[in-house]
Design an enzyme around this catalytic site. Structure first.
Site, short mmCIF file in Angstrom:
data_model
loop_
_atom_site.label_atom_id
_atom_site.label_comp_id
_atom_site.label_asym_id
_atom_site.label_seq_id
_atom_site.Cartn_x
_atom_site.Cartn_y
_atom_site.Cartn_z
N SER A 283 3.90 -31.76 55.47
CA SER A 283 3.93 -30.31 55.28
C SER A 283 3.23 -29.68 56.48
CB SER A 283 3.19 -29.94 53.99
OG SER A 283 2.87 -28.57 53.96
N TYR B 84 -4.22 -30.00 48.25
CA TYR B 84 -2.84 -30.24 48.69
C TYR B 84 -2.81 -30.58 50.17
CZ TYR B 84 2.01 -29.38 49.94
OH TYR B 84 3.28 -29.50 50.45
#
Length: 240
Positions: free
Chosen positions: A141, A154
Site C-alpha cells: 500500500s 495498518y
C-alpha cells in the site's frame, strides 16, 4: 512476453483488486485460481470467466491458516502441474486511532496482512525452488511509505510487507522473482469494514479520488509479463 498458460494463484480473489486481477490475467490467457474465504463470491467471479471461455478455478482459503495455504498450493500443483505466480493480495484495513484500543482489529490486521503474506511465501517458495522458477507478488500500500492518523497499525503491517519482499528479493535464487506493488487509494471493500466512526468518516473524503481496481491489476500483469531475466522489484500506483 505472453502469460498464456501461466498458473497464477491470487489470494483475496473474491473482490476488489483480487477479483480484477483474476479477470485480467484470465483474459490474457493465464490459468487463474482465485482464493478467498467467501465461497459464494469466488463462485460468481469464476463462473463468469468460465462462461466467457477463460480458464479459472477457485479455492476457499483463510490465509491466516498456514496448513490451509500449504494444502491449497499442493492441490493446485497436483491439478495443474505447477504454480508460476502467487499474488499475496488478501488484506484488511479496520482503521482507528491507537487510543481506541481496538486490540482485536490490530491482531486481525497483523494476522491477515503480515502472516497471510508470509504463509503465501512459505507455501509457494519450496515449490518454486523445486521447479526452479516462480514469481511472488506481494500487495502492500502507499501506507508502506507514509503513516497517517488512524492508520498506524495498518501502515505498520504494510511496512512489514515491504521489508519482507525486499528480504525475499535478496534471499531467493535468481530464477525466482519477487515484486512489491503498492496501491494508492483504490476502489475496494477495505473501507467498508472500518468500525471506528471517526476513521470511517475521514475515509469518505480521503477516497473521493480513487483508482479503479483494474489499474492495480494492470500493474500486476505488467510485472508478470516481463521476460524472465527482468525482475520488477517495486511499483507504486496512485491516482494522478
Amino acid at each position: 512476453m505472453s502469460i498464456k498458460n501461466k498458473v497464477v494463484l491470487v489470494t483475496g480473489g473474491s473482490s476488489g483488486i483480487g477479483a480484477a486481477t483474476v479477470e485480467l490475467l484470465a483474459e490474457n490467457g493465464a490459468v487463474v485460481i482465485a482464493a478467498a474465504r467467501r465461497r459464494d463470491k469466488l463462485e460468481t467471479v469464476v463462473s463468469t470467466l468460465r462462461q466467457k471461455g477463460y480458464t479459472a478455478d477457485y479455492k476457499q482459503l483463510d490465509v491466516t491458516d498456514f496448513e490451509q495455504m500449504q494444502y491449497t498450493v499442493q492441490e493446485i500443483t497436483e491439478s495443474y502441474g505447477k504454480i508460476d505466480v502467487i499474488v499475496n493480495n488478501a488484506g484488511v484495513m479496520p482503521l482507528s486511532k491507537l487510543e481506541a484500543l481496538k486490540i482485536d482489529e490490530w491482531n486481525r490486521m497483523i494476522d491477515v496482512n503480515i502472516r497471510g503474506v508470509l504463509h503465501g511465501i512459505g507455501a509457494a517458495l519450496p515449490l518454486m525452488k523445486e521447479q526452479q522458477s516462480g514469481h511472488i507478488i506481494n500487495i502492500a500500500s502507499i501506507g508502506a511509505y507514509e503513516v497517517t492518523p488512524t492508520a498506524a497499525v495498518y501502515c505498520a503491517t504494510k511496512y512489514a510487507v515491504r521489508a519482507i519482499t525486499e528480504g525475499l528479493r535478496q534471499e531467493a535464487p535468481n530464477n525466482i522473482r519477487s515484486t512489491l506493488i503498492s496501491p494508492g487509494v483504490t476502489e475496494s471493500e477495505l473501507a467498508d469494514h472500518i468500525t471506528d466512526k471517526q476513521a470511517s468518516e475521514a475515509m469518505v473524503e480521503y477516497r473521493r479520488q480513487a483508482l479503479p481496481a483494474s489499474a492495480i491489476a494492470q500493474a500486476i500483469l505488467y510485472a508478470i509479463s516481463q521476460p524472465t531475466e527482468i525482475d520488477v522489484s517495486e511499483l507504486i500506483v496512485r491516482p494522478s
